[in-house]
Design a protein around this motif. Structure first.
Motif, short mmCIF file in Angstrom:
data_model
loop_
_atom_site.label_atom_id
_atom_site.label_comp_id
_atom_site.label_asym_id
_atom_site.label_seq_id
_atom_site.Cartn_x
_atom_site.Cartn_y
_atom_site.Cartn_z
N ALA A 1 0.85 -1.26 -0.05
CA ALA A 1 0.02 0.06 0.04
C ALA A 1 0.94 1.24 0.08
N GLN A 2 1.83 1.17 0.66
CA GLN A 2 3.04 2.34 0.72
C GLN A 2 3.48 2.50 -0.65
N ALA A 3 3.71 1.44 -1.20
CA ALA A 3 4.47 1.31 -2.85
C ALA A 3 3.34 2.11 -3.63
N GLU A 4 2.29 1.73 -3.44
CA GLU A 4 1.08 2.02 -4.39
C GLU A 4 0.97 3.47 -4.03
N ALA A 5 0.84 4.26 -2.98
CA ALA A 5 0.89 5.36 -2.50
C ALA A 5 1.94 6.32 -3.20
N MET A 6 3.27 5.88 -2.82
CA MET A 6 4.48 6.33 -3.68
C MET A 6 4.40 6.71 -5.12
N GLU A 7 3.76 5.33 -5.88
CA GLU A 7 3.55 5.60 -7.05
C GLU A 7 2.61 6.73 -7.45
N ASP A 8 1.41 6.58 -6.79
CA ASP A 8 0.36 7.78 -6.95
C ASP A 8 0.93 8.92 -6.92
N ALA A 9 1.77 9.10 -5.80
CA ALA A 9 2.36 10.54 -5.56
C ALA A 9 3.53 10.94 -6.64
N GLY A 10 3.68 10.11 -7.47
CA GLY A 10 4.74 10.37 -8.42
C GLY A 10 6.23 9.96 -8.19
N ALA A 11 6.34 9.32 -7.17
CA ALA A 11 7.92 8.87 -6.74
C ALA A 11 8.45 7.99 -8.01
N PRO A 12 9.75 8.20 -8.24
CA PRO A 12 10.31 7.35 -9.18
C PRO A 12 9.99 5.90 -9.22
N GLU A 13 10.24 5.22 -10.32
CA GLU A 13 9.54 3.89 -10.72
C GLU A 13 10.76 3.02 -9.74
N ALA A 14 11.81 3.29 -9.74
CA ALA A 14 13.14 2.44 -8.96
C ALA A 14 12.64 2.42 -7.46
N GLU A 15 12.30 3.46 -6.82
CA GLU A 15 11.83 3.79 -5.41
C GLU A 15 10.63 2.88 -5.24
N VAL A 16 9.58 2.77 -6.03
CA VAL A 16 8.24 2.19 -6.00
C VAL A 16 8.75 0.74 -6.18
#
Length: 88
Positions: free
Chosen positions: A43-58
């Motif tokens: 869920a944190q990874a999905e939130a990061m992705e939704d927030a525009g975090a770099p793909e590598a971090e997700v």
């Protein structure tokens, strides 16, 4: 990508239900805890992705989620079985 991940998770869950009948209560609780931790990290990874975090971090967060679940499952298979008296 999300469809494939959902399909994989659903398949794994279905397979694990067949094996769950063999697990004792301690082992089952430990496995449930590992799955819960993985879900929270996903869920944190999905939130990061939704927030525009770099793909590598997700992807790193998703990998961490998988590692946490794998480690928890492994611990349940050893320690949980011993505590339940179901050593194989």
């Amino acid at each position: 990508m999300k469809f494939n991940k959902t399909t994989i998770v659903a398949s794994a869950a279905a397979l694990s239900l067949g094996l769950a009948a063999c697990d004792g209560p301690t082992e089952e609780a430990m496995e449930d805890n590992a799955e819960m931790q993985e879900s929270e990290l996903d869920a944190q990874a999905e939130a990061m992705e939704d927030a525009g975090a770099p793909e590598a971090e997700v992807e790193a967060m998703e990998d961490q989620a998988d590692a946490v679940e794998d480690q928890g499952e492994e611990m349940a298979d050893t320690v949980g079985e011993e505590m339940d008296g179901n050593e194989m």
